[in-house]
Design a protein around this motif. Structure first.
Motif, PDB file in Angstrom:
ATOM      1  N   LYS A  28      40.185  -1.148  17.185  1.00  0.00           N
ATOM      2  CA  LYS A  28      40.247  -2.493  16.600  1.00  0.00           C
ATOM      3  C   LYS A  28      39.677  -3.558  17.552  1.00  0.00           C
ATOM      4  O   LYS A  28      39.276  -3.252  18.672  1.00  0.00           O
ATOM      5  CB  LYS A  28      41.698  -2.808  16.243  1.00  0.00           C
ATOM      6  CG  LYS A  28      42.236  -1.957  15.080  1.00  0.00           C
ATOM      7  CD  LYS A  28      43.611  -2.451  14.645  1.00  0.00           C
ATOM      8  CE  LYS A  28      44.177  -1.575  13.517  1.00  0.00           C
ATOM      9  NZ  LYS A  28      45.526  -2.071  13.091  1.00  0.00           N
ATOM     10  N   CYS A  31      42.865  -4.615  20.264  1.00  0.00           N
ATOM     11  CA  CYS A  31      43.828  -3.634  20.768  1.00  0.00           C
ATOM     12  C   CYS A  31      43.198  -2.245  20.659  1.00  0.00           C
ATOM     13  O   CYS A  31      42.098  -2.096  20.136  1.00  0.00           O
ATOM     14  CB  CYS A  31      45.141  -3.686  19.970  1.00  0.00           C
ATOM     15  SG  CYS A  31      44.942  -3.294  18.215  1.00  0.00           S
ATOM     16  N   CYS A  33      44.218   0.350  18.890  1.00  0.00           N
ATOM     17  CA  CYS A  33      44.522   1.114  17.672  1.00  0.00           C
ATOM     18  C   CYS A  33      43.244   1.628  17.033  1.00  0.00           C
ATOM     19  O   CYS A  33      42.222   0.952  17.057  1.00  0.00           O
ATOM     20  CB  CYS A  33      45.245   0.230  16.655  1.00  0.00           C
ATOM     21  SG  CYS A  33      46.907  -0.183  17.135  1.00  0.00           S
ATOM     22  N   VAL A  45      48.996   0.985  14.054  1.00  0.00           N
ATOM     23  CA  VAL A  45      49.411  -0.373  14.423  1.00  0.00           C
ATOM     24  C   VAL A  45      50.071  -0.363  15.799  1.00  0.00           C
ATOM     25  O   VAL A  45      50.513   0.685  16.277  1.00  0.00           O
ATOM     26  CB  VAL A  45      50.415  -0.964  13.396  1.00  0.00           C
ATOM     27  CG1 VAL A  45      49.745  -1.196  12.062  1.00  0.00           C
ATOM     28  CG2 VAL A  45      51.624  -0.044  13.236  1.00  0.00           C
ATOM     29  N   CYS A  46      50.115  -1.544  16.440  1.00  0.00           N
ATOM     30  CA  CYS A  46      50.752  -1.671  17.752  1.00  0.00           C
ATOM     31  C   CYS A  46      51.262  -3.107  17.881  1.00  0.00           C
ATOM     32  O   CYS A  46      50.990  -3.941  17.002  1.00  0.00           O
ATOM     33  CB  CYS A  46      49.758  -1.330  18.858  1.00  0.00           C
ATOM     34  SG  CYS A  46      48.558  -2.636  19.143  1.00  0.00           S
ATOM     35  N   CYS A  49      48.327  -5.882  17.233  1.00  0.00           N
ATOM     36  CA  CYS A  49      47.820  -6.171  15.884  1.00  0.00           C
ATOM     37  C   CYS A  49      48.963  -6.504  14.922  1.00  0.00           C
ATOM     38  O   CYS A  49      48.713  -6.960  13.809  1.00  0.00           O
ATOM     39  CB  CYS A  49      46.913  -5.067  15.369  1.00  0.00           C
ATOM     40  SG  CYS A  49      47.598  -3.423  15.395  1.00  0.00           S
TER      41      CYS A  49
HETATM   42 ZN    ZN Z   1      46.960  -2.448  17.425  1.00  0.00          ZN
END
Ligand code: ZN
Ligand code: ADP
Ligand code: MG
Length: 495
Positions: A28, A31, A33, A45-46, A49
């Motif tokens: 992304k 980040c 991901c 996801v993290c 994000c």
């Molecule tokens: Zn993320």
């Protein structure tokens, strides 16, 4: 403009497109991901994000490079200094409550795209290209009622998938240089072809990795002022882009001819009903309270980085098309078709790049590709195998028809041409000994045609050749068959 003023006017359509393309990065924008379509909901996801407190974004170098690549290919100036800004608004699919975008200092500006409609070349200026992050995806669910699924107002509840939140997007804003709905669709296709060629994005409208908002207005022909525009959203195919615009042109013309004003607003395309529907009033930049993103430094693209990206730009489709027109001498239409995708152009060259290769690709291969719904270069046929098939046809080992049959088999199932000629029994019968028996049988069965031929009617020979081809199921070499039949008929060998 009043109804009487409007009545006598010829209107001109003015269109500008804002195109979003998801960048083909591994991760992304801010980040680590994965940037992957179709993963289980909320599995990519993290904290970054998802906009959790206390996290900081780190820009993706590759995303910046892909934007520069697209910018250069579109003849844009690349800004040495650009910055990110927050575009503030609330929507459940956007966990941060702002989108990180670029406002007044975009990465690329002032380019142009040239493309053909029919045989006319159009040139549309590119206003700007900027980098921003995508939002997540809302799924509106109506239990047990398929018909209303997808519409917020009719749904029982809404699910949110944040996998797409933070995916890097390119936004390409055109100047209002387009003059017809079909022209807008052609521009969009040309842009898609170019972005795919550069491997900047896979540009799948059906998966949402290419999206487009269309701005359209009318003005009196000859006027230099722009009319009030409407923005149309929610078009999921090239066809819906031109249908939505065509609908909107008629709607606005009727409004003006009634003596009313076009209201500046955002409308959504209702694919099922084939109409645009008012969605909301026009939003303005100040509504979003843009301000510089405090968590990111100014983005600097120095000479060295730019040179490095430049060195990675492949030969562009327009340059390739020009080359193919010179050698092997494709027509402009053939050359532009051949360069509609890089895999197709590469296939052409790997198969020898001759006029003959081009003809077989345009006729046989494109038909097979169309029938199987895939790209021409995606079949099982290797370009070297196409070259071998053509050599077999030219040597007379197989007929033209046999070549087509062989190609179809190779395209669908793959294999070795020479081996398949054996297995499918495609070899032409050119040997005189092998044909002699069939020749006599044909003469015996058609004494009348033989008689006519002997008395000088040359056309009767065609009948005999046709019969022989039928007996050999098309495998006889027609030139050899013709010569043998003529000789035998004149010698009176049939009885
Ligand atoms: Zn993320
Ligand atoms: P906004 O401020 O509404 O975002 P912009 O000037 O940024 O408008 O333009 C957005 C898009 O709309 C651009 O692609 C531009 O070419 C197009 N556009 C602008 N004005 C018009 C108009 N009057 N008619 C058609 N398209 C327009
Ligand atoms: Mg704008």
């Amino acid at each position: 403009m009043s109804a009487t003023e409007a009545a006598g006017l010829v209107f001109e359509t003015v269109i500008g497109l804002e195109v979003h393309a998801e960048l083909a990065t591994r991760t992304k924008l801010f980040c680590g991901c994965p940037n992957r379509y179709g993963a289980p909901p909320n599995s990519a996801v993290c904290p970054v994000c998802l906009g959790l407190p206390g996290v900081l974004p780190v820009p993706n170098r590759r995303a910046v490079e892909l934007l520069i690549l697209a910018g250069r290919a579109l003849g844009c100036e690349i800004a040495r200094l650009s910055k990110f800004d927050r575009k503030n608004y609330f929507y459940p699919d956007m966990p941060k409550n702002f989108q990180t975008s670029q406002y007044d200092m975009p990465l690329a500006e002032h380019g142009a795209l040239e493309f053909e409609v029919g045989s006319r070349v159009h040139r549309v200026r590119i206003h700007r290209i900027h980098l921003e992050e995508d939002a997540g995806k809302s799924v509106h669910v109506a239990e047990g009622r398929q018909d209303v699924a997808g519409r917020l107002g009719d749904s029982d509840y809404t699910l949110v998938d944040y996998n797409r939140a933070g995916v890097p997007l390119l936004e390409i804003v055109s100047e209002p240089d387009l003059r017809a709905p079909e022209e807008a669709a052609a521009y969009l296709e040309a842009l898609r072809d170019l972005l795919r060629w550069l491997e900047v994005s896979d540009c799948k409208m059906e998966e949402g990795s290419l999206r487009c908002d269309a701005n359209v207005s009318l003005r009196a022909r000859g006027s230099l002022e722009l009319g009030t525009k409407v923005e149309i959203k929610n078009m999921n195919s090239f066809r819906s882009v031109s249908s939505a615009l065509a609908f909107e042109v008629v709607r606005q013309r009727e409004v003006l001819e009634r003596g009313d004003r076009v209201v500046q607003e955002t409308r959504t395309w209702d694919e099922e009903r084939g109409v645009t529907v008012s969605m909301r009033g026009k939003e303005h930049a100040h509504d979003y309270r843009y301000f510089p993103e405090p968590d990111l430094a100014v983005l600097v693209v120095d000479r060295q980085w730019l040179d490095q990206v430049d060195a990675s730009i492949p030969e562009l489709p327009a340059a390739r098309a020009r080359r193919y027109r010179q050698d092997p001498g494709l027509t402009p239409a053939q050359a532009s078709w051949m360069t509609s995708s890089r895999s197709q152009a590469d296939f052409f060259e790997a198969a020898g790049g001759t006029l003959e290769v081009a003809t077989w690709m345009a006729n046989e291969l494109s038909r097979l590709a169309r029938e199987s719904g895939i790209d021409l270069a995606q079949g099982r046929l290797r370009p070297q195998a196409l070259a071998e098939v053509l050599a077999l046809v030219n040597r007379g080992t197989i007929s033209n028809k046999g070549g087509r049959e062989l190609l179809e088999h190779l395209f669908r199932e793959g294999g070795e041409p020479a081996e398949l000629v054996e297995r499918l029994g495609l070899a032409q019968i050119s040997g005189e000994d092998a044909l002699q028996e069939e020749v006599l049988a044909v003469l015996q069965d058609h004494p009348q045609a033989v008689e006519e031929f002997r008395s000088g009617k040359d056309k009767a020979l065609n009948v005999l050749v046709g019969q022989l081809m039928k007996r050999t199921r098309g495998r006889a070499n027609p030139q050899v068959a013709r010569r043998l039949l003529a000789q035998a008929a004149l010698r009176g060998e049939e009885g």
